[in-house]
Design a protein around this motif. Structure first.
Motif: not given
Length: 359
Positions: A212-217, A219-222, A227-230
């Motif tokens: 769950l922590r890896a999935e959260g990280e 999703s946050a990185a994505i 956001g940075q790309s936009q």
């Protein structure tokens, strides 16, 4: 005293005694055997009964109720050559008073001895473990043998129970040690099972938590990358929409220079060679007159107050640029390391005057 009176009294007493001997009362669930001249005659039933005095002999009462007899412990040898003492309890009932009185002399003793012999035969074919755990089997075998043997004695064996089985003292101590070891073994197994289950559950929880922590990280990185790309795309689109010129870039250089000089350990730092040309571009940007827009061309000439305000702002901008260049020179900053023999940075004021003269 008159002899006739005495004789009459004796006759009366004899008659009363004779009547009493002729009447026999038997309680319920009892029976009495009667012999006439030494031979069995009848069995008196419960209630009032009459017999012939001085001819019939009435024997003691026989109890027809179910009786319980507890025999003393008997030593018995098991199949594995261990001597154990077995205490038995017998439940029996007299069904035929005549057979109980004439077929066996003492049916209680006969039943006891038959129980002992049968018990030795049954237990002799079993080891100690089977003897301790097969009481029902022993009871049923004893009852079958005793009921068959005592049937002709007028006795019915209802139940045979083993009250106690006492092995030798050494065997008891060994059994206690064995049971203690078995309990310790079961306790150790249960403890190990509990620890294993706890570790499995803990590992499963850590695994799920890590996933769950890896999935959260992820999703946050994505989301952060999106956001940075936009943001980059928006900046890029805004830059292309506004079409900036080199003058704007030169002004951005000037804004960054004070930030570079704020570091505590910045005793030596390098400025790109493009900064000199950028400063010249800034100076030229402030000295040149801005092109007129379509609205300026259409309006009449600017009044004197507006011109004076514009000239003041231009002078302030020129002064700020000059101060930034001087501050950079004082901090030993330049296209290369500032030192003796290094070429001097061009003065923006001189550059401005030279540009005006050229124009």
């Amino acid at each position: 005293m008159d002899p006739l009176l005495i004789a009459g009294l004796l006759v009366v007493l004899f008659a009363v005694f004779t009547v009493l001997r002729a009447v026999r009362i038997v309680p319920q669930s009892r029976a009495r055997n009667v012999e006439r001249l030494g031979r069995y005659q009848t069995t008196l039933k419960p209630g009032l009964n009459f017999v012939i005095p001085y001819i019939d002999r009435v024997y003691p009462m026989i109890d027809l109720r179910e009786q319980v007899v507890s025999f003393r412990p008997q030593p018995v040898i098991t199949e594995d050559n261990l001597v154990v003492e077995i205490d038995t309890v017998l439940y029996f009932q007299v069904t035929d008073p005549r057979a109980a009185a004439y077929e066996i002399a003492d049916y209680i003793q006969a039943v006891e001895q038959l129980t002992v012999t049968t018990l030795r035969n049954v237990v002799g074919s079993l080891d100690l473990e089977m003897t301790l755990t097969s009481r029902d089997t022993i009871n049923s075998q004893l009852r079958g043998v005793l009921d068959e043997a005592t049937g002709k004695w007028g006795i019915r064996v209802n139940r045979v129970e083993i009250k106690a089985i006492d092995p030798p003292k050494t065997i008891k101590e060994a059994m206690e040690k064995q049971m203690r070891a078995e309990r310790d073994k079961r306790a150790a197994i249960l403890t190990a099972e509990g620890q294993r289950q706890s570790q499995i559950l803990t590992a499963e929880g850590d695994k799920q938590s890590a996933i769950l922590r890896a999935e959260g990280e992820r999703s946050a990185a994505i989301l952060k990358a999106q956001g940075q790309s936009q943001a980059i795309d928006e900046v890029f689109q805004a830059v292309h929409r506004n079409d900036p010129d080199p003058k704007l870039l030169a002004y951005q250089y000037l804004q960054v220079l004070p930030e570079l000089a704020k570091g505590q350990g910045n005793t030596f730092w390098v400025i790109p060679s493009e900064v000199t040309s950028a400063l010249q571009g800034v100076s030229k940007a402030f000295t040149e007159s801005l092109p007129r827009s379509s609205a300026t061309r259409e309006t009449p000439a600017i009044d004197e107050a507006a011109k004076e305000a514009t000239e003041r702002e231009t002078a302030q901008a020129e002064q700020a640029a000059a101060e930034a260049v001087a501050e950079a020179a004082e901090s030993d900053i330049g296209p290369r390391q500032i030192g003796p023999g290094a070429p001097a940075m061009p003065d923006p004021l001189e550059t401005r005057n030279r540009d005006r003269a050229e124009r």
